[in-house]
Design a protein around this motif. Structure first.
Motif, mmCIF file in Angstrom:
data_model
loop_
_atom_site.group_PDB
_atom_site.id
_atom_site.type_symbol
_atom_site.label_atom_id
_atom_site.label_comp_id
_atom_site.label_asym_id
_atom_site.label_seq_id
_atom_site.Cartn_x
_atom_site.Cartn_y
_atom_site.Cartn_z
ATOM 1 N N ARG A 155 44.420 -39.489 5.279
ATOM 2 C CA ARG A 155 45.572 -38.741 5.790
ATOM 3 C C ARG A 155 45.639 -38.840 7.317
ATOM 4 N NH1 ARG A 155 42.787 -36.470 2.045
ATOM 5 N NH2 ARG A 155 41.409 -35.396 3.493
ATOM 6 N N LYS A 157 46.570 -37.537 10.903
ATOM 7 C CA LYS A 157 46.798 -36.249 11.574
ATOM 8 C C LYS A 157 46.978 -36.471 13.059
ATOM 9 C CE LYS A 157 44.111 -33.351 8.435
ATOM 10 N NZ LYS A 157 42.940 -32.469 8.311
ATOM 11 N N ALA A 159 46.153 -35.882 16.840
ATOM 12 C CA ALA A 159 44.915 -35.475 17.524
ATOM 13 C C ALA A 159 45.112 -35.511 19.033
ATOM 14 C CB ALA A 159 43.798 -36.423 17.145
ATOM 15 N N CYS B 162 36.940 -37.247 9.994
ATOM 16 C CA CYS B 162 38.111 -37.791 10.683
ATOM 17 C C CYS B 162 37.671 -38.853 11.686
ATOM 18 C CB CYS B 162 38.864 -36.686 11.422
ATOM 19 S SG CYS B 162 39.637 -35.522 10.299
ATOM 20 N N LYS B 164 39.079 -41.289 14.842
ATOM 21 C CA LYS B 164 40.171 -41.481 15.805
ATOM 22 C C LYS B 164 39.860 -42.704 16.668
ATOM 23 C CE LYS B 164 42.370 -39.152 19.671
ATOM 24 N NZ LYS B 164 42.353 -37.995 20.548
ATOM 25 N N GLY B 168 46.314 -40.066 20.244
ATOM 26 C CA GLY B 168 47.345 -39.236 19.612
ATOM 27 C C GLY B 168 47.257 -39.023 18.119
ATOM 28 N N ARG B 169 46.382 -39.757 17.419
ATOM 29 C CA ARG B 169 46.312 -39.552 15.970
ATOM 30 C C ARG B 169 44.928 -39.917 15.448
ATOM 31 N NH1 ARG B 169 46.592 -44.299 13.356
ATOM 32 N NH2 ARG B 169 47.018 -46.060 14.689
ATOM 33 N N LYS B 170 44.617 -39.395 14.272
ATOM 34 C CA LYS B 170 43.344 -39.718 13.634
ATOM 35 C C LYS B 170 43.552 -39.787 12.126
ATOM 36 C CE LYS B 170 42.029 -34.836 13.668
ATOM 37 N NZ LYS B 170 41.086 -33.822 14.139
ATOM 38 N N LYS B 171 42.608 -40.425 11.439
ATOM 39 C CA LYS B 171 42.711 -40.512 9.988
ATOM 40 C C LYS B 171 41.557 -39.758 9.354
ATOM 41 C CE LYS B 171 45.837 -44.066 8.806
ATOM 42 N NZ LYS B 171 46.076 -45.433 9.096
ATOM 43 N N CYS B 172 41.880 -38.955 8.357
ATOM 44 C CA CYS B 172 40.866 -38.105 7.741
ATOM 45 C C CYS B 172 40.720 -38.417 6.244
ATOM 46 C CB CYS B 172 41.244 -36.644 7.906
ATOM 47 S SG CYS B 172 41.392 -36.160 9.630
#
Lengths: 159, 207
Positions: A155, A157, A159, B162, B164, B168-172
């Motif tokens: 997923r 998100k 960050a 998670c 990164k 600006g974004r990360k994947k979990c």
């Protein structure tokens, strides 16, 4: 004269569709090109289902889980098997059939046996693994069919 | 050029107006004369125009033609604006998509989150896990991530890892093994960059 002009204007406005079509073609090309080059798809669902299945099997082998009481079994899967029920509910699937029963004895998570059987037909169905174990309870042999599945994708998100 | 034409149209429009309502110009001129010398000058300028073309039969026709040209220009501008907006939206989306996939950060975020979750799912409390994360740190550096400590983060409450690798974004990704993660360390240049953590018993029980 005026009518002709209006027709020309309509034709000019219709060119926007050609422009959108051109953008669509370029976009699709870039999407598939980038996806092929970086091959971003990394499907892990089958492995997840396999790991869960192995963990459940070893748990059933090592522990005498109470198969008489459903609520108690759910609790024992969480405490003795150390499987997080919330993660299973949200992204995975556990179905246990007792002996040759058609109705599942225990079902946690999204999906059912049918969706598991149709996993090749639809990419959105969970990837599943099926195994069987024979346990002795009160001098009676019970066959448990354990189906585990996963429909989890990573997923994104902020960050 | 456009400004000159617009100015001319504006002045001519006023002249037409004055032709239709001569009393008003009289009143207006009076007021202006009383209050402002500069305005008075402008008024006289307009009067000059009025004098020059008041007898011309082509004045109205010329004005209407110029106004019509102006309308067409406005329409063309509107159409071009739509094209430009569409192109900007499209190319921004493409740029975002390509930048996301630059250096394969999207793929490696996926890869690391899933492989780490696999390691955790196979582990038992007390295990120490050490992983080679050289590639992840290289990508993070290329994407100008401020600190390596941001790359990997564990959420013990939700059983989530998670990763990164871009700004600006990360994947979990969630792991089902109900264990806790402690002692998370990213060791650099030993001789490669490695991530190590310890698997512990989970403190609280979830329902």
């Amino acid at each position: 004269m005026i009518t002709k002009n209006k027709k020309a204007q309509t034709g000019d406005m219709l060119m926007v569709f050609a422009f959108i079509f051109l953008l669509f073609i370029i976009g699709t090309g870039i999407y598939f090109g980038t996806s092929l080059f970086f091959s971003s798809n990394y499907d892990f669902r089958k492995i997840d289902a396999e790991l869960l299945n192995k963990k459940l099997l070893s748990c059933f082998k090592e522990n005498n889980l109470n198969l008489e009481n459903l609520e108690s079994l759910k609790g024992e899967i969480s405490t003795l098997c150390k499987i997080n029920p919330q993660v299973v509910k949200d992204y995975m699937l556990i179905i246990i059939f007792k002996d040759s029963s058609i109705e599942p004895f225990l079902k946690i998570g999204k999906g059912d046996e049918t969706s598991c059987l149709l996993e090749d037909k639809n990419i959105n169905f969970p990837k599943c693994i099926t195994s069987e174990i024979v346990k002795s309870y009160n001098n009676q042999k019970t066959t448990l069919k354990i189906i585990t599945g996963s429909n989890q994708n990573s997923r994104e998100k902020l960050a | 050029m456009v400004l000159v034409v617009e100015e001319a149209v504006f002045k001519m429009s006023r002249i037409v107006f004055f032709r239709k309502f001569p009393n008003l110009i009289h009143e207006k001129e009076k007021t202006i004369l009383e209050h402002n010398k500069n305005q008075r000058f402008l008024c006289h300028q307009n009067m000059k125009y009025f004098e020059v073309i008041k007898n011309s039969e082509h004045a109205l026709e010329f004005i209407s033609r110029v106004l019509d040209m102006n309308k067409k220009a406005s329409q063309t501008l509107w159409e071009n604006t739509i094209y430009i907006v569409l192109a900007v939206v499209f190319f921004s989306t493409v740029l975002y998509f390509v930048l996301n996939n630059q250096f394969g950060s999207s793929f490696y975020e996926n890869y690391y989150s899933k492989e780490i979750s696999r390691a955790i799912n196979l582990a038992k409390p007390g295990d120490n896990i050490t992983l080679d994360v050289q590639k992840a740190t290289e990508i993070a550096q290329k994407n100008k991530l401020q600190s390596f400590s941001e790359i990997f983060s564990f959420d013990n409450t939700n059983n989530e890892i998670c990763v990164k690798l871009s700004l600006g974004r990360k994947k979990c990704y969630s792991y089902f093994n109900n264990v806790g993660i402690t002692n998370l360390q990213l060791k650099l240049a030993e001789p490669i960059n490695i991530l190590s953590f310890t698997i512990t018993e989970k403190q609280e029980q979830l329902n």
